[in-house]
Design a protein around this motif. Structure first.
Motif, PDB file in Angstrom:
ATOM      1  N   LYS A  13      53.559  45.907  37.857  1.00 41.31           N
ATOM      2  CA  LYS A  13      53.217  45.911  36.435  1.00 41.31           C
ATOM      3  C   LYS A  13      53.596  44.581  35.784  1.00 41.31           C
ATOM      4  CE  LYS A  13      53.607  50.916  35.725  1.00 41.31           C
ATOM      5  NZ  LYS A  13      54.335  52.003  35.032  1.00 41.31           N
ATOM      6  N   PHE A  14      54.764  44.069  36.172  1.00 36.66           N
ATOM      7  CA  PHE A  14      55.211  42.791  35.628  1.00 36.66           C
ATOM      8  C   PHE A  14      54.270  41.669  36.059  1.00 36.66           C
ATOM      9  CE2 PHE A  14      57.651  38.854  36.270  1.00 36.66           C
ATOM     10  CZ  PHE A  14      58.070  38.614  34.969  1.00 36.66           C
ATOM     11  N   ILE A  45      51.894  39.020  33.869  1.00 29.52           N
ATOM     12  CA  ILE A  45      51.928  37.571  33.991  1.00 29.52           C
ATOM     13  C   ILE A  45      50.528  37.019  34.220  1.00 29.52           C
ATOM     14  CG2 ILE A  45      52.687  35.676  35.476  1.00 29.52           C
ATOM     15  CD1 ILE A  45      54.858  36.662  33.618  1.00 29.52           C
ATOM     16  N   ILE A  46      49.766  37.675  35.103  1.00 30.34           N
ATOM     17  CA  ILE A  46      48.393  37.229  35.376  1.00 30.34           C
ATOM     18  C   ILE A  46      47.548  37.306  34.108  1.00 30.34           C
ATOM     19  CG2 ILE A  46      46.256  37.834  36.580  1.00 30.34           C
ATOM     20  CD1 ILE A  46      47.950  38.674  38.950  1.00 30.34           C
ATOM     21  N   SER A  47      47.670  38.407  33.372  1.00 34.08           N
ATOM     22  CA  SER A  47      46.882  38.577  32.148  1.00 34.08           C
ATOM     23  C   SER A  47      47.239  37.518  31.115  1.00 34.08           C
ATOM     24  CB  SER A  47      47.112  39.982  31.571  1.00 34.08           C
ATOM     25  OG  SER A  47      46.681  40.979  32.487  1.00 34.08           O
ATOM     26  N   GLN A  61      53.539  47.856  51.046  1.00 34.34           N
ATOM     27  CA  GLN A  61      53.548  47.795  49.587  1.00 34.34           C
ATOM     28  C   GLN A  61      52.535  46.725  49.190  1.00 34.34           C
ATOM     29  OE1 GLN A  61      57.645  46.707  49.282  1.00 34.34           O
ATOM     30  NE2 GLN A  61      58.369  48.808  49.338  1.00 34.34           N
ATOM     31  N   ILE A  62      51.496  47.126  48.449  1.00 39.69           N
ATOM     32  CA  ILE A  62      50.375  46.233  48.177  1.00 39.69           C
ATOM     33  C   ILE A  62      50.126  46.127  46.672  1.00 39.69           C
ATOM     34  CG2 ILE A  62      47.921  45.777  48.564  1.00 39.69           C
ATOM     35  CD1 ILE A  62      48.126  47.497  51.087  1.00 39.69           C
ATOM     36  N   PHE A  63      50.117  44.900  46.188  1.00 38.08           N
ATOM     37  CA  PHE A  63      49.656  44.616  44.830  1.00 38.08           C
ATOM     38  C   PHE A  63      48.309  43.921  44.941  1.00 38.08           C
ATOM     39  CE2 PHE A  63      49.089  41.348  41.557  1.00 38.08           C
ATOM     40  CZ  PHE A  63      49.048  42.134  40.425  1.00 38.08           C
ATOM     41  N   LYS A  64      47.362  44.375  44.125  1.00 34.51           N
ATOM     42  CA  LYS A  64      46.005  43.825  44.172  1.00 34.51           C
ATOM     43  C   LYS A  64      45.483  43.642  42.766  1.00 34.51           C
ATOM     44  CE  LYS A  64      41.337  45.599  45.148  1.00 34.51           C
ATOM     45  NZ  LYS A  64      40.588  46.744  45.734  1.00 34.51           N
ATOM     46  N   SER A  65      44.860  42.505  42.525  1.00 34.80           N
ATOM     47  CA  SER A  65      44.157  42.305  41.253  1.00 34.80           C
ATOM     48  C   SER A  65      42.905  41.487  41.514  1.00 34.80           C
ATOM     49  CB  SER A  65      45.042  41.601  40.220  1.00 34.80           C
ATOM     50  OG  SER A  65      45.211  40.233  40.543  1.00 34.80           O
TER      51      SER A  65
END
Length: 216
Positions: A127-128, A132-134, A162-166
């Motif tokens: 979420k953090f 930051i990306i936004s 554990q995967i973060f994707k945007s």
């Protein structure tokens, strides 16, 4: 490896838009059927300095930093974008860990991967990072004449890694032909390893099946 360093890595990777002109050719790998990942066509690449094997569409070829800069020189007409891209690549190479570049000349798509010191990635971290990306995207919209549209953003740890994707659609509003590309970011932590992946494509791509076949 801490979240602050991951944040820095994301920021330097999102500063610059594609410095490549519009691409009209569509490669088959951009429209893969993810119903059965075993049928996904591609090739494994063993990272020569890390115990990691990535799976990519066969059209992607490994490039050195010098080779990739020559490619950028040959296909870009925007000298300012080139200068910024060279600076970005230099910073990525200097991050702790190893840095690899793969390029698909049929669509001018770029895949980069940094192998990093291990960092567990939790949902609150994701979420953090998305925040930051936004924030960075909003700043780029004001400073670089870009328009960002979120396609997807999520965190998943249901199958082990554990995967973060945007994924963001990026439009160059200062250009008359309004070129568009898609910037995909993946952070994967598993088996005491963390990797940071950036994928830039001229079309929205279903890359998840290739990510699922990566061996950490």
């Amino acid at each position: 490896m801490n979240l602050k360093k991951i944040t820095y890595l994301i920021l330097i990777s999102l500063v610059i838009t594609s410095c490549i002109n519009n691409v009209t050719e569509v490669s088959n790998w951009l429209m893969v059927d993810s119903s059965n990942i075993e049928t996904i066509e591609g090739s494994y690449h063993k990272l020569d300095k890390d115990p990691v094997r990535i799976y990519l569409p066969s059209v992607f070829k490994r490039k050195s930093g010098v080779e990739f800069e020559k490619i950028l020189d040959s296909i870009s007409t925007d000298k300012n974008s080139l200068k910024l891209e060279y600076a970005r690549l230099k910073q990525l190479r200097e991050i702790e860990g190893n840095f690899y570049i793969y390029f698909d000349k049929s669509t001018f798509s770029t895949y980069t991967i940094n192998t990093l010191p291990y960092m567990p990635l939790q949902r609150q971290d994701a979420k953090f990072l998305l925040g930051i990306i936004s924030q960075s995207n909003r700043e780029n919209e004001n400073n670089l004449d870009l328009k960002y549209t979120k396609v997807t953003a999520k965190y998943d740890n249901s199958v082990g890694p554990q995967i973060f994707k945007s994924i963001f659609k990026v439009e160059d509003t200062k250009s008359m032909d309004n070129p568009t590309f898609y910037n995909s970011t993946y952070i994967v932590s598993y088996n005491n390893k963390t990797v940071f992946i950036q994928l830039s494509t001229p079309f929205e791509a279903n890359f998840d099946p290739f990510l699922q076949k990566m061996i950490l």
